[in-house]
Design an enzyme around this catalytic site. Structure first.
Site, PDB file in Angstrom:
ATOM      1  CE  LYS A   1      -4.498  -0.319  -4.443  1.00  0.00           C
ATOM      2  NZ  LYS A   1      -5.783  -0.510  -5.337  1.00  0.00           N
TER       3      LYS A   1
HETATM    4  O1  G3P Z   1      -8.210   0.858  -7.548  1.00  0.00           O
HETATM    5  C1  G3P Z   1      -7.961   1.945  -7.247  1.00  0.00           C
HETATM    6  C2  G3P Z   1      -8.319   2.898  -8.444  1.00  0.00           C
HETATM    7  O2  G3P Z   1      -7.992   2.567  -9.739  1.00  0.00           O
HETATM    8  C3  G3P Z   1      -9.817   3.213  -8.316  1.00  0.00           C
HETATM    9  O3  G3P Z   1     -10.665   3.908  -9.512  1.00  0.00           O
HETATM   10  O4  G3P Z   1     -12.433   4.726 -10.856  1.00  0.00           O
HETATM   11  O5  G3P Z   1     -12.389   4.275  -8.392  1.00  0.00           O
HETATM   12  O6  G3P Z   1     -11.289   6.107  -9.059  1.00  0.00           O
HETATM   13  P1  G3P Z   1     -11.769   4.911  -9.318  1.00  0.00           P
END
Ligand code: G3P
Length: 217
Positions: free
Chosen positions: A83
């Site tokens: 990533k």
């Molecule tokens: O892993 C990346 C993403 O899915 C993070 O989600 O909920 O922290 O915005 P969030």
């Protein structure tokens, strides 16, 4: 649409994998930090549980360091996808890593132009964060539609991974648009299964069955 789980929790990964619905795992530095485990050991454990793409994020911000870190992460297991943040240095890293056979998931994408740049640089996966856009009154799902259309227009094979998913409607809409992958927290996977009519129906079947058994006695 492939289902990935967005977590670094081994128990959540095991539970989702046991349901037979899991195609991969996404992690990020915040999720990994929460588990308090050594990163490489944690990734090895995840790769033993799930036979699919496992995203592991770099924490460097220069291309040279991201390349070094990315190669090291990719050496842990053949299913690791590196990533990389969607910044200029990140795109340089994506290009070099691709040339060296390392697949990248370009993360922190918030605009169609960023997604176009990532695909041109050679990203294997693009990760637009829809929940964080919704949080600031922009439609995350509109971004998914734009990226899917742009990639189709030019035959890019970069997969669109819907990230920052917050609720079941995000999953339905991602599937309607035709996104390649949806990554979601365990809580959302659990919500997808549940339906009150299923619970009411099951309760009735079981109580009718019991009554029938008793009347035979
Ligand atoms: O892993 C990346 C993403 O899915 C993070 O989600 O909920 O922290 O915005 P969030």
């Amino acid at each position: 649409m492939k289902f990935f789980i967005d977590t670094a929790s081994i128990s959540e990964i095991r539970e989702a994998a046991s349901m037979g619905i899991l195609d991969g795992v996404t992690t990020n530095p915040s999720l990994v930090a929460k588990e308090g485990k050594e990163f490489r050991a944690l990734l090895k454990e995840i790769c033993e549980i799930v036979n699919g793409d496992i995203s592991a994020e770099v924490v460097s911000i220069t291309a040279d360091e991201m390349i070094k870190e990315g190669k090291d992460l990719a050496s842990i297991h053949k299913n690791i996808v590196v990533k990389i943040p969607l910044i200029k240095e990140g795109l340089k890293a994506v290009k070099t890593l691709k040339a060296e056979g390392v697949r990248s998931n370009v993360t922190l994408c918030f605009s169609p132009n960023q997604a176009l740049m990532a695909a041109k640089a050679g990203a294997y996966i693009i990760s637009p964060f829809i929940g964080r856009l919704d949080d600031i009154s922009h439609s995350g799902m509109d971004l998914i539609q734009q990226i899917v259309t742009i990639y189709k227009n030019y035959d890019f094979d970069t997969q669109v991974l819907v990230a920052s998913v917050r609720h079941p409607m995000h999953v339905v809409e991602a599937a309607m648009i035709g996104a390649d992958i949806c990554t979601m927290p365990f809580k959302v996977i659990d919500q997808l299964i549940r339906h009150p009519l299923t619970d009411i129906g099951l309760e009735k079947f079981l109580s009718d069955w019991k009554k029938g058994q008793q009347s035979k006695k």
